[in-house]
Structures are given as structure tokens and as C-alpha cells.
Scaffold this motif. Sequence first.
Motif, PDB file in Angstrom:
ATOM      1  N   ASP A 233      -1.650  13.260  16.461  1.00  0.00           N
ATOM      2  CA  ASP A 233      -2.070  14.622  17.155  1.00  0.00           C
ATOM      3  C   ASP A 233      -1.568  15.932  16.259  1.00  0.00           C
ATOM      4  OD1 ASP A 233      -1.854  16.515  18.846  1.00  0.00           O
ATOM      5  OD2 ASP A 233      -0.105  15.826  20.196  1.00  0.00           O
ATOM      6  N   SER A 234      -2.485  16.525  15.864  1.00  0.00           N
ATOM      7  CA  SER A 234      -2.493  17.505  14.703  1.00  0.00           C
ATOM      8  C   SER A 234      -1.966  18.798  15.410  1.00  0.00           C
ATOM      9  CB  SER A 234      -3.835  17.689  13.967  1.00  0.00           C
ATOM     10  OG  SER A 234      -4.855  18.227  14.865  1.00  0.00           O
ATOM     11  N   ASP A 235      -2.207  18.874  16.725  1.00  0.00           N
ATOM     12  CA  ASP A 235      -1.571  20.106  17.463  1.00  0.00           C
ATOM     13  C   ASP A 235      -0.065  19.765  17.419  1.00  0.00           C
ATOM     14  OD1 ASP A 235      -4.106  21.006  17.924  1.00  0.00           O
ATOM     15  OD2 ASP A 235      -4.247  20.038  19.925  1.00  0.00           O
ATOM     16  N   LEU A 248      -8.525  28.904  13.147  1.00  0.00           N
ATOM     17  CA  LEU A 248      -8.107  27.543  13.337  1.00  0.00           C
ATOM     18  C   LEU A 248      -8.525  26.734  12.418  1.00  0.00           C
ATOM     19  CD1 LEU A 248      -6.092  26.237  15.337  1.00  0.00           C
ATOM     20  CD2 LEU A 248      -8.081  25.683  16.712  1.00  0.00           C
ATOM     21  N   LYS A 252      -6.247  24.257  10.033  1.00  0.00           N
ATOM     22  CA  LYS A 252      -6.298  22.841  10.181  1.00  0.00           C
ATOM     23  C   LYS A 252      -6.464  22.100   8.776  1.00  0.00           C
ATOM     24  CE  LYS A 252      -5.388  21.880  14.708  1.00  0.00           C
ATOM     25  NZ  LYS A 252      -4.211  21.578  15.204  1.00  0.00           N
ATOM     26  N   ASP A 303      -7.986  10.706  15.767  1.00  0.00           N
ATOM     27  CA  ASP A 303      -7.061  11.551  16.682  1.00  0.00           C
ATOM     28  C   ASP A 303      -6.664  11.106  17.890  1.00  0.00           C
ATOM     29  OD1 ASP A 303      -9.284  11.734  18.451  1.00  0.00           O
ATOM     30  OD2 ASP A 303      -9.791  13.553  17.801  1.00  0.00           O
TER      31      ASP A 303
END
Length: 318
Positions: A233-235, A248, A252, A303
Motif C-alpha cells: 500500500d504505497s499510500d 504525485l 511515487k 498493490d
Amino acid sequence: MDEFSLIKKYFHNQENQSFAKEKGIILGIGDDAAVFESSPDHYIVSSMDTLIAGVHFPEDCLPEDVAYKALAVNLSDLAAMGASPHSFTLSLSLPEVNELWLEGFSKTLFALANFYKCVLIGGDTCRGKLSITIQINGTVSKPCFLSRAAMKEDDYLCVTGYLGLAALGLFSWRNNLHDNTEALQRFYGPPLKLEFAQALWSLGVRSAIDISDGLLSELKHLCVASQVSVCVDSDALLVHKELSALPLEQQKQFMLSGGDDYELCFSVNAAKLEAVKDLARTMAIPLSVFGRVQKQSELLICDMQGKPLATHTGYLHF
Ligand code: ADP
Ligand code: MG
């Protein structure tokens, strides 16, 4: 051919490997460092890294910055094993004898080495393009070394610090942008987390890697070595304020694939996660919990929606 296929094809010599057991080699090629027998209660942990001018740092880089980075990237590999620094050897290739340069280099080298009581025990000096190779030795109490091969299904993935800062630093330097000050510093000054790493084993952590070539490509090494998959979960990754201003996509890209962060990525069993978070808080180390380990399937890294993430985006030497 990339560096990993090259090593596998030319430097995994079967006859050579057959002597490993009698020599007390516990872990050989393929991890952040090798591990071998030294005494009844300790292992030696050994690693090597080279920095070449114009490849790993700009040609006109300050000698103090080169020295710090050359030793710090090696200390970072010891951190990835949960080891304590012991000693190192230093091979220097210098274009000329520049005493001002050597003074700055050695002063910073020993400031860092002495802080960790890591003793210079030898080396080699010759004339050539500026390049620094350090081979470092550490120790761990048996059997407490971390490795890439010990991630377990359902473990949580954790990473220290703010990813992407060093990549932003390199980008800023290349584009003559000097307002990203922390990022510029980070490119030369990997944040060392040795004490934190050394405490992880007793909290149940078994698997770790340091991030030299980008988070996703290091995750791939962990997955291949441990025979597992991960979802990411890159967030959930902490975003540094100097990166938050970026578009963004670029943010990333730097965070997931930027090199030179030298943060620590590791996995921990759900029952021990809170203890690890507490330790990070106590040591004032920023920590992101950003994914989960899954049983191996074809797919190694995806993801949270199960979409595959490209892992070839990290730094490749060839
Ligand atoms: P790191 O990023 O932690 O420094 P590398 O990606 O450089 O690790 O190396 C991967 C693995 O391959 C390490 O275990 C390293 O010791 C090994 N390795 C790299 N180059 C060689 C080589 N020329 N001969 C044998 N082993 C090598
Ligand atoms: Mg490493």
C-alpha cells in the motif's frame, strides 16, 4: 545481462560453493552480507561496497561527503543483517595525491568509524580514477542475524524513514535546484539505523534488507529469497515535506524506485508489530507499515487491489 544474472552465471561456482560448509559459511552470495563462524557464541558478518566518481557520486563531490557515504553504505548493509560494526578494510584509487582532499576524506571517515568503534585493519592504495571500496566486518550473537530469506506469510512490511529523499536530492543536484536542502544532504548522508536494527531480532524480526536501489526492487529480492509474494500500500508510506510538493507520479517514482535511501525494510509477525512500533517511537525513527506478506504465487509484488507493480524500475548497474 543485468548484474544479478552476471553474478549467477560467472561467480556461483559449484565446486567453490562445495567448500562452504567445512569453512563454516552460514550465508554466502545473495544477501546484504555474508555470515560465517568465528567463535562459539558469535558470527562474523561481512560485506563490501564500491563508490566510483561520476557513477555513485558527482566528480566534484566534497571529500567529506564521499567518505561519509563510502562507509555509511557499508554500515547500512551491516544494519540489514542486525550486526554490530567490528572492522573494515579500505581500497582507494586516487587520480593524484591531493593532501587537502585526503585530509577532508580521512577526517570524516574516522569520525564515522570511531563513532561505531569500527577499526580500519588494512587496505590498498593505487593511482587511477577516483574510486573507494570498503569491505566491512560486523558481529552478531548466534543465531541472531537478519536475512532476506526469512519473510513469512502474513508478516507486516515495515520501512524506516522517508523514502525518495535521496532520489530527489540527486534530481535537484542534476538540475541545479538548491531549495531541496534536506534531500541534497540525504543523497550524501544515508541515515544509519544500526542500534534499531540490532534490537529487531529480540522483537521477533527475522527478515530485512537495506534500500540501496529502490524499495520495489529490494522487495523483489526479499520475495525471491523468502519464496513469498507481497502486497504493497504505497499510500501508507510516510511522505517527506520536500517530496509532498512534487506531482504525485514523480513523488511515487522517487519513493518506490529511487536509489540511495539506505533505509531499512523488514517484515514482522502481526503479534510483534506493536512492539516494533514502540521501539521506533522510543528511538524517534519514523516507521511506515505499508504492506503484507502473502503465500507465493506467480505474482511477486502487487498493490492492495492485486494489480502487479513493476519492479524493474530500481537502479540497475548494467
Ligand atoms: P547490496 O545492494 O546489498 O550491496 P548487491 O546487490 O550489490 O548487494 O549484491 C547482491 C549479492 O551479490 C550480494 O550478496 C553480494 O555479496 C553478491 N555479489 C556482488 N558482486 C559479486 C561478485 N562479483 N562476486 C560474488 N558475489 C557478488
Ligand atoms: Mg544491501
